[in-house]
Design an enzyme around this catalytic site. Structure first.
Site, PDB file in Angstrom:
ATOM      1  N   TYR A 238       0.840  -1.197   0.000  1.00 26.81           N
ATOM      2  CA  TYR A 238       0.000   0.000   0.000  1.00 26.81           C
ATOM      3  C   TYR A 238       0.876   1.249   0.000  1.00 26.81           C
ATOM      4  O   TYR A 238       1.965   1.246   0.574  1.00 26.81           O
ATOM      5  CB  TYR A 238      -0.892   0.025   1.243  1.00 26.81           C
TER       6      TYR A 238
ATOM      7  N   GLN B 115     -10.681   5.014  -1.756  1.00 22.67           N
ATOM      8  CA  GLN B 115     -10.964   3.589  -1.622  1.00 22.67           C
ATOM      9  C   GLN B 115      -9.659   2.813  -1.429  1.00 22.67           C
ATOM     10  O   GLN B 115      -8.736   2.876  -2.255  1.00 22.67           O
ATOM     11  CB  GLN B 115     -11.756   3.019  -2.806  1.00 22.67           C
ATOM     12  N   LEU B 116      -9.599   2.114  -0.325  1.00 23.14           N
ATOM     13  CA  LEU B 116      -8.439   1.294   0.008  1.00 23.14           C
ATOM     14  C   LEU B 116      -8.109   0.349  -1.144  1.00 23.14           C
ATOM     15  O   LEU B 116      -9.011  -0.257  -1.717  1.00 23.14           O
ATOM     16  CB  LEU B 116      -8.744   0.489   1.278  1.00 23.14           C
ATOM     17  N   HIS B 117      -6.820   0.223  -1.486  1.00 26.10           N
ATOM     18  CA  HIS B 117      -6.448  -0.700  -2.556  1.00 26.10           C
ATOM     19  C   HIS B 117      -5.028  -1.228  -2.350  1.00 26.10           C
ATOM     20  O   HIS B 117      -4.110  -0.493  -2.012  1.00 26.10           O
ATOM     21  CB  HIS B 117      -6.566  -0.050  -3.934  1.00 26.10           C
ATOM     22  N   LEU B 118      -4.895  -2.523  -2.561  1.00 26.42           N
ATOM     23  CA  LEU B 118      -3.607  -3.203  -2.507  1.00 26.42           C
ATOM     24  C   LEU B 118      -2.993  -3.223  -3.900  1.00 26.42           C
ATOM     25  O   LEU B 118      -3.648  -3.623  -4.866  1.00 26.42           O
ATOM     26  CB  LEU B 118      -3.795  -4.645  -2.014  1.00 26.42           C
TER      27      LEU B 118
END
Length: 224
Positions: A126, A134-137
């Site tokens: 991350y 928006q959380l994103h890997l």
């Protein structure tokens, strides 16, 4: 002494323009405020990932918990993003209840990497200060062979401490129940000199860096 006063006729169109201008002045602030709100609304570029999650052209995998999409501007031969379906804006919004979700996201990242190329080395992590909502890997191959990798900022965002490994995030969430990230040095990290992520050799330009990386083996180590 008498002063003559002259009246110059105003043309109707001119008067109408002046009248409309004066009337609209009180609305200028409202218009500016409205435009500002639109910039940060659903159509703003920073919310683009939410749109991409619904785009069949971008989507490569989906289950009941998360969606995997192609990065729109990949910084390597393979560059994917794994996003939770729950609306979680960033790492700071995570708590202890999200540990299993992050483990699942990490697993899906490994899964898509194996499907893309099981011999190529990948990293899963991350950004300390993500630019997109928006959380994103990030699931990114370590060849960094892409025309979209153009700047020092692009490079350093994936090869310095600015890029935080997924397993480290999961461990911190398990131990503390929250994510703490020191972002005070983020801008400094992005401005660091170009340096090979494999041998640490310093190079002056992105083209020179890419040519140098091509000399390295970025395959996964074979288990014995």
């Amino acid at each position: 002494m008498h002063h003559k006063i002259f009246f110059y006729p105003l043309r109707f169109n001119t008067f109408r323009s002046i009248h409309n201008y004066s009337v609209s002045l009180p609305n200028l602030r409202k218009m500016a405020s409205s435009n500002s709100a639109k910039k940060k609304g659903p159509g703003h570029w920073s919310t683009g990932l939410l749109t991409s999650m619904e785009d069949p052209e971008m989507k490569v995998d989906e289950d009941d918990k998360c969606v995997t999409i192609k990065d729109k501007y990949p910084k390597a031969q393979y560059h994917f993003l794994v996003l939770p379906k729950d609306k979680i804006s960033n790492l700071k919004n995570l708590n202890g209840d999200n540990v299993e979700l992050l483990k699942h996201i990490h697993f899906k990242g490994q899964e898509i990497a194996d499907k893309a190329d099981k011999h190529l080395l990948f990293r899963f992590g991350y950004h300390a200060v993500p630019s997109m909502g928006q959380l994103h890997l990030h699931v990114i191959s370590q060849d960094f062979n892409s025309p979209c990798l153009k700047t020092k900022k692009h490079w350093n965002s994936f090869t310095t401490e600015y890029f935080i490994d997924s397993e480290r995030i999961i461990k911190q969430l398990e131990n503390k129940g929250r994510i703490e990230i020191d972002t005070s040095s983020s801008e400094t990290l992005l401005k660091k000199d170009l340096q090979c992520h494999i041998c640490s050799k310093k190079l002056s330009t992105i083209p020179a860096l890419k040519s140098h990386i091509a000399l390295h083996c970025v395959s996964r180590k074979k288990s014995t």
